[in-house]
Design an enzyme around this catalytic site. Structure first.
Site, PDB file in Angstrom:
ATOM      1  CG  HIS A  13      32.200 -35.619  38.775  1.00 55.91           C
ATOM      2  ND1 HIS A  13      31.864 -36.945  39.374  1.00 55.91           N
ATOM      3  CD2 HIS A  13      31.603 -35.285  37.682  1.00 55.91           C
ATOM      4  CE1 HIS A  13      30.778 -37.261  38.656  1.00 55.91           C
ATOM      5  NE2 HIS A  13      30.587 -36.305  37.335  1.00 55.91           N
ATOM      6  CD  GLU A 202      23.266 -36.266  39.176  1.00 55.02           C
ATOM      7  OE1 GLU A 202      23.543 -35.124  38.907  1.00 55.02           O
ATOM      8  OE2 GLU A 202      23.878 -36.761  38.077  1.00 55.02           O
TER       9      GLU A 202
END
Length: 350
Positions: A13, A202
């Protein structure tokens, strides 16, 4: 305690512009006569609230950095330096995420933009020993038809090796766009052999994660930390073998959690989730990959065996070849088998 920078791992990521070294950003801005916002020059990690206003500030700074990437040489430099920095941190596999539409105007289109990144990824892999593959990502801020175009482009370069496209993602503010409208693009990518690796979980919680799981069929979730709020959903993710790309510093900088100790890392691990730590956008968040492992050690009490398990999970969740996976896993075993450094002698030592 063993040196975490020498622990073999995979980095799954990391965003293209966000991977940039601060010194490189300053150099590119000077070369192109661009005045940078003071916040990009302060050396202080970004800190915003987890609101639309907070995201707007983050996006404004990210766009200011991206505006400094104007040439093929700039793009190649970013890929090369990302590989060098990952290699210095023990990362044997980097799957860097890029939206080629952001750089297309400067290099003649989205196809040349992607080919530049892929070509430099191959060269950087050979030079550093860290395999660099690419994830092509669409943006929630743009029309879903554009995502289909990107998916078709990405499939043309599909593979698992260095300089190939391994996955298709969806990034930007989770609160924008309708997830189901991007499902067609993800089906195109899946038919072409690419892994589905969208962001989710998130800024928004379990309800949105359920939509992402149903509509986009993820192999990995960018972030996914808020699955910890719903044990039933987390169990579903674990059973489906969906890995979570957890980025603690990012979560704190974007105001999702107040401090690193609040990131529900141990909750995810205790539930059996595959967790791959990532740095996300170190240019803005102020810390790279090894620092995320240091957070896991310092704030969450993970010992070296547990940290090695995190590294193993990152490697297994990658799209690397079987040979690369086996090599990195063997390196992790060697790291853990080696005795840790001796503790410093106390004042009463002979």
């Amino acid at each position: 305690m063993r040196d975490l920078a020498t622990l073999p791992k995979a980095h799954l990521h990391l965003h293209f512009t966000g991977s940039m070294r601060p010194t490189t950003l300053v150099d590119l801005a000077q070369r192109h006569g661009i005045r940078l916002p003071a916040a990009l020059l302060s050396g202080t990690p970004l800190q915003v609230a987890a609101t639309e206003r907070g995201w707007f500030r983050f996006q404004r700074l990210y766009d200011a950095a991206r505006a400094c990437v104007r040439t093929e040489a700039d793009m190649r430099r970013i890929v090369r330096e990302a590989a060098e920095d990952d290699a210095a941190e023990g990362s044997g596999r980097l799957e860097i995420q890029v939206d080629p539409t952001s750089y297309a105007p400067h290099v003649g289109g989205i196809t040349p933009a992607l080919e530049i990144v892929l070509d430099e990824a191959r060269a950087a892999s050979a030079a550093t020993g860290t395999e660099v593959a690419v994830i092509v990502a669409a943006s929630r801020m743009r029309h879903p038809l554009e995502a289909r175009t990107l998916a078709r482009l990405a499939v043309r370069y599909a593979g698992t090796g260095p300089g190939e496209v391994v996955g298709f993602g969806l990034s930007n503010d989770e609160r924008r766009g309708r997830t189901d409208e991007f499902a067609h693009a993800f089906r195109i990518a899946a038919r072409g052999g690419l892994a589905s690796v969208p962001h989710g979980g998130e800024l928004l919680g379990p309800d949105h994660l359920e939509v992402v799981l149903a509509e986009l069929g993820p192999r990995r979730l960018g972030h996914g930390v808020r699955a910890a709020e719903d044990p039933r959903l987390l169990e579903t993710i674990v059973r489906a073998d969906v890995a979570l790309e957890v980025c603690p510093s990012s979560n704190v900088s974007l105001g999702v959690y107040e401090k690193a100790a609040d990131v529900p890392l141990t909750t995810l691990l205790d539930a059996g989730a595959q967790v791959a730590l990532g740095a996300d956008d170190p240019l803005l968040f102020g810390s790279r990959l090894t620092a995320q492992y240091e957070v896991a050690r310092r704030e969450h009490g993970l010992d070296d065996a547990a940290l090695a398990d995190l590294a193993r999970a990152s490697v297994r969740a990658s799209r690397a070849s079987d040979a690369t996976v086996a090599r990195l896993l063997a390196g992790i075993d060697e790291w853990l088998a080696a005795p840790p450094p001796s503790a410093p002698a106390g004042d009463d030592a002979p």
